[in-house]
Write a protein that holds these residues in place. Structure first.
Motif, PDB file in Angstrom:
ATOM      1  N   VAL A  65      42.931  35.287  36.880  1.00  0.00           N
ATOM      2  CA  VAL A  65      43.547  36.616  36.911  1.00  0.00           C
ATOM      3  C   VAL A  65      43.346  37.233  35.536  1.00  0.00           C
ATOM      4  O   VAL A  65      43.980  36.831  34.563  1.00  0.00           O
ATOM      5  CB  VAL A  65      45.048  36.518  37.248  1.00  0.00           C
ATOM      6  N   ALA A  66      42.423  38.175  35.443  1.00  0.00           N
ATOM      7  CA  ALA A  66      42.085  38.725  34.131  1.00  0.00           C
ATOM      8  C   ALA A  66      41.610  40.163  34.276  1.00  0.00           C
ATOM      9  O   ALA A  66      42.404  41.037  34.627  1.00  0.00           O
ATOM     10  CB  ALA A  66      41.020  37.848  33.469  1.00  0.00           C
ATOM     11  N   CYS A  67      40.322  40.393  34.021  1.00  0.00           N
ATOM     12  CA  CYS A  67      39.807  41.767  34.085  1.00  0.00           C
ATOM     13  C   CYS A  67      38.539  41.781  34.945  1.00  0.00           C
ATOM     14  O   CYS A  67      38.477  41.084  35.953  1.00  0.00           O
ATOM     15  CB  CYS A  67      39.591  42.324  32.681  1.00  0.00           C
ATOM     16  N   TYR A  68      37.556  42.567  34.544  1.00  0.00           N
ATOM     17  CA  TYR A  68      36.365  42.716  35.381  1.00  0.00           C
ATOM     18  C   TYR A  68      35.618  41.386  35.538  1.00  0.00           C
ATOM     19  O   TYR A  68      35.363  40.689  34.550  1.00  0.00           O
ATOM     20  CB  TYR A  68      35.421  43.760  34.785  1.00  0.00           C
ATOM     21  N   PRO A  69      35.231  41.050  36.758  1.00  0.00           N
ATOM     22  CA  PRO A  69      34.545  39.780  36.990  1.00  0.00           C
ATOM     23  C   PRO A  69      33.275  39.602  36.151  1.00  0.00           C
ATOM     24  O   PRO A  69      33.001  38.512  35.659  1.00  0.00           O
ATOM     25  CB  PRO A  69      34.210  39.841  38.485  1.00  0.00           C
ATOM     26  N   ARG A  70      32.522  40.693  35.971  1.00  0.00           N
ATOM     27  CA  ARG A  70      31.296  40.580  35.170  1.00  0.00           C
ATOM     28  C   ARG A  70      31.637  40.223  33.726  1.00  0.00           C
ATOM     29  O   ARG A  70      30.941  39.418  33.094  1.00  0.00           O
ATOM     30  CB  ARG A  70      30.523  41.906  35.227  1.00  0.00           C
ATOM     31  N   ALA A  71      32.701  40.794  33.196  1.00  0.00           N
ATOM     32  CA  ALA A  71      33.119  40.478  31.832  1.00  0.00           C
ATOM     33  C   ALA A  71      33.574  39.025  31.722  1.00  0.00           C
ATOM     34  O   ALA A  71      33.190  38.308  30.793  1.00  0.00           O
ATOM     35  CB  ALA A  71      34.234  41.422  31.388  1.00  0.00           C
ATOM     36  N   VAL A  72      34.367  38.587  32.678  1.00  0.00           N
ATOM     37  CA  VAL A  72      34.887  37.217  32.633  1.00  0.00           C
ATOM     38  C   VAL A  72      33.737  36.208  32.755  1.00  0.00           C
ATOM     39  O   VAL A  72      33.664  35.225  32.004  1.00  0.00           O
ATOM     40  CB  VAL A  72      35.919  36.996  33.755  1.00  0.00           C
ATOM     41  N   LYS A  73      32.830  36.491  33.675  1.00  0.00           N
ATOM     42  CA  LYS A  73      31.691  35.580  33.878  1.00  0.00           C
ATOM     43  C   LYS A  73      30.902  35.378  32.580  1.00  0.00           C
ATOM     44  O   LYS A  73      30.617  34.246  32.176  1.00  0.00           O
ATOM     45  CB  LYS A  73      30.773  36.151  34.961  1.00  0.00           C
ATOM     46  N   TRP A  74      30.579  36.489  31.909  1.00  0.00           N
ATOM     47  CA  TRP A  74      29.728  36.352  30.722  1.00  0.00           C
ATOM     48  C   TRP A  74      30.519  35.948  29.487  1.00  0.00           C
ATOM     49  O   TRP A  74      29.943  35.417  28.527  1.00  0.00           O
ATOM     50  CB  TRP A  74      28.922  37.638  30.513  1.00  0.00           C
ATOM     51  N   LEU A  75      31.825  36.164  29.510  1.00  0.00           N
ATOM     52  CA  LEU A  75      32.666  35.615  28.432  1.00  0.00           C
ATOM     53  C   LEU A  75      32.613  34.087  28.457  1.00  0.00           C
ATOM     54  O   LEU A  75      32.423  33.442  27.429  1.00  0.00           O
ATOM     55  CB  LEU A  75      34.115  36.062  28.608  1.00  0.00           C
ATOM     56  N   PHE A  76      32.811  33.536  29.624  1.00  0.00           N
ATOM     57  CA  PHE A  76      32.729  32.077  29.752  1.00  0.00           C
ATOM     58  C   PHE A  76      31.338  31.591  29.344  1.00  0.00           C
ATOM     59  O   PHE A  76      31.187  30.583  28.645  1.00  0.00           O
ATOM     60  CB  PHE A  76      33.057  31.638  31.189  1.00  0.00           C
ATOM     61  N   SER A  77      30.338  32.303  29.783  1.00  0.00           N
ATOM     62  CA  SER A  77      28.976  31.899  29.445  1.00  0.00           C
ATOM     63  C   SER A  77      28.763  31.943  27.935  1.00  0.00           C
ATOM     64  O   SER A  77      28.149  31.039  27.356  1.00  0.00           O
ATOM     65  CB  SER A  77      27.981  32.831  30.149  1.00  0.00           C
ATOM     66  N   SER A  78      29.281  32.987  27.289  1.00  0.00           N
ATOM     67  CA  SER A  78      29.104  33.107  25.840  1.00  0.00           C
ATOM     68  C   SER A  78      29.792  31.982  25.093  1.00  0.00           C
ATOM     69  O   SER A  78      29.418  31.648  23.973  1.00  0.00           O
ATOM     70  CB  SER A  78      29.640  34.461  25.363  1.00  0.00           C
TER      71      SER A  78
ATOM     72  N   ILE B 285      30.611  49.496  30.108  1.00  0.00           N
ATOM     73  CA  ILE B 285      30.670  48.676  28.899  1.00  0.00           C
ATOM     74  C   ILE B 285      31.809  47.666  28.969  1.00  0.00           C
ATOM     75  O   ILE B 285      31.720  46.569  28.426  1.00  0.00           O
ATOM     76  CB  ILE B 285      30.815  49.594  27.658  1.00  0.00           C
ATOM     77  N   ASN B 286      32.869  47.987  29.684  1.00  0.00           N
ATOM     78  CA  ASN B 286      34.016  47.064  29.777  1.00  0.00           C
ATOM     79  C   ASN B 286      33.792  45.942  30.787  1.00  0.00           C
ATOM     80  O   ASN B 286      34.659  45.084  30.958  1.00  0.00           O
ATOM     81  CB  ASN B 286      35.292  47.833  30.110  1.00  0.00           C
ATOM     82  N   GLY B 287      32.638  45.945  31.439  1.00  0.00           N
ATOM     83  CA  GLY B 287      32.344  44.892  32.403  1.00  0.00           C
ATOM     84  C   GLY B 287      32.383  45.366  33.836  1.00  0.00           C
ATOM     85  O   GLY B 287      32.099  44.600  34.761  1.00  0.00           O
ATOM     86  N   ASP B 288      32.736  46.630  34.013  1.00  0.00           N
ATOM     87  CA  ASP B 288      32.683  47.201  35.366  1.00  0.00           C
ATOM     88  C   ASP B 288      31.232  47.142  35.870  1.00  0.00           C
ATOM     89  O   ASP B 288      30.297  47.036  35.073  1.00  0.00           O
ATOM     90  CB  ASP B 288      33.180  48.651  35.314  1.00  0.00           C
ATOM     91  N   GLU B 289      31.076  47.219  37.156  1.00  0.00           N
ATOM     92  CA  GLU B 289      29.730  47.111  37.733  1.00  0.00           C
ATOM     93  C   GLU B 289      28.835  48.239  37.213  1.00  0.00           C
ATOM     94  O   GLU B 289      29.285  49.373  37.007  1.00  0.00           O
ATOM     95  CB  GLU B 289      29.807  47.163  39.259  1.00  0.00           C
ATOM     96  N   VAL B 290      27.574  47.920  37.031  1.00  0.00           N
ATOM     97  CA  VAL B 290      26.604  48.897  36.548  1.00  0.00           C
ATOM     98  C   VAL B 290      26.012  49.632  37.748  1.00  0.00           C
ATOM     99  O   VAL B 290      25.512  49.016  38.684  1.00  0.00           O
ATOM    100  CB  VAL B 290      25.480  48.213  35.750  1.00  0.00           C
TER     101      VAL B 290
END
Lengths: 288, 114
Positions: free
Chosen positions: B66-79, A183-188
């Protein structure tokens, strides 16, 4: 995601041409203080980049200026006002006060004040199933004109509540500030997708198959309204549902306390289902 | 000569999910590096209000975030309406990596581009 656009004040800590260097410890203290106060800061050490690319908001340039403010900082000033403040002999707390005063002068939006807690959709995984839209009780989600699920009211989201991400069958909803993955964005991982506890039957939570219930609601309406309502039983069912929500979805107690009434939930669900049923409908086709 | 990568550092100021010692150490190393960089209080907060500055980051490459999980950063920017390009963006995760590792990654990139 839609939210009001607010101009923010950007800070440039300038140590380029025409401005003396700041000791390392002071630079770190200044930046940490400003960041904790909610400001964005660009540290310019060399070169002439004094206006961050893409910035069209007021900027305050802080520096230990030798003479007049550097020309490089003035050259890009057309898009937004640039303020200059000399910080010779000023420590980090005083820097914060200087920036606060510029913020007031520039009339920029107040930084911070809200823990940015809202769902972020991973559209690489989202199948547009609308479960989140149906599930969320606070109208966080909506449907775009092109029938795509979207986060419509992020500020409606209840801080620290990740419940919608737990009902998402594709693990496509992120809360970057959540404590655990994915949920925090870690890989699924595969086990995340198949983890049963992440797939909560939302209809069960609402006391039955809501889709079937809605389909048959009109047929049964006369009978239903004719029957005497058993309020005690309804309240008991609601209490059980809420307990289940809290246990399985990691929902904070304060969120449960803010839940709408059962009737409000049902009315909202009907609207959400209607929107969801319209969502995947191809353009030009009337919903059934 | 390659373009020097832009560095964007997120302080994640409104939550305690990034280890405080890691982000403080990364910030300290950046301030002592002699390199220009951008630091933001919280990328999530900026994304929530669709700060147009994010679009400026998204359209400039190479960039290291330099932040947190790449998947989170990617979709944050997208949002926020500022989708990151597929190439030219490197995201370093302070939730999982040490300050030493991140500093080395930033330094390695700088060496490569020199």
């Amino acid at each position: 995601m839609s939210a009001p656009l607010v101009r923010s004040l950007r800070v440039v800590l300038y140590e380029g041409a025409g401005s003396r260097s700041i000791p390392d410890a002071d630079r770190f203290a200044m930046m940490a203080t400003l960041l904790q106060g909610g400001y964005a800061v660009t540290s310019v050490r060399t070169g002439s980049r004094t206006v961050p690319e893409g910035a069209r908001t007021p900027i305050v340039v802080l520096g230990r200026f030798e003479n007049a403010p550097p020309r490089e900082a003035e050259s890009d000033s057309a898009a937004a006002p640039i303020y200059f403040r000399d910080i010779e002999g000023v420590d980090a707390p005083a820097i914060a006060s200087i920036v606060e005063s510029v913020h007031a002068e520039a009339g920029t939006g107040r930084p911070g004040g809200w823990k940015p807690w809202f769902p972020v959709i991973d559209f690489g995984r989202c199948t547009n199933c609308m479960q989140c839209l149906t599930f969320c009780l606070f109208d966080v989600y909506g449907v775009s004109p092109d029938k795509q699920i979207r986060v419509q009211n992020p500020s409606n989201c209840k801080t620290d509540c990740p419940a919608c991400s737990r009902v998402c069958p594709e693990v496509a909803i992120l809360f970057p500030k959540y404590k655990m993955g994915p949920i925090n964005g870690d890989e699924v991982r595969e086990e995340d997708i198949h983890r049963e506890k992440m797939k909560v039957d939302i209809s069960a939570l609402l006391g039955g198959d809501i889709y079937a219930a809605l389909r048959t609601r009109s047929q049964e309406s006369k009978q239903r309204f004719a029957r005497e309502r058993d309020d005690k039983r309804a309240l008991e069912e609601r209490r059980k549902c809420l307990n289940k929500l809290q246990e399985q979805l990691d929902v904070p107690p304060e969120v449960l306390a803010a839940l709408p009434s059962l009737d409000q939930i049902r009315a909202r669900t009907e609207r959400a289902v209607a929107a969801a049923m319209q969502g995947p409908t191809p353009a030009g086709t009337e919903p059934q | 000569m390659k373009t020097q990568p832009r560095i964007v550092y997120c302080h994640c100021a409104y939550a305690q999910v990034v280890p405080a010692d890691v982000k403080q150490d990364v910030l300290r190393r950046l301030t002592e590096s002699g390199t220009s960089f951008d630091a933001v209080a919280d990328l999530c907060e900026m994304a929530a209000r669709r700060d147009p500055w994010l679009a400026g980051v998204a359209c400039q490459e190479p960039t290291q975030i330099v932040a947190c999980y790449p998947r989170a950063v990617k979709w944050l920017f997208s949002s926020a309406g500022a989708p990151l390009p597929e190439r030219g963006i490197r995201i370093l995760n302070m939730r999982t990596e040490s300050a030493e590792t991140i500093a080395a990654a930033l330094g390695t990139a700088a060496d490569e581009d020199a």
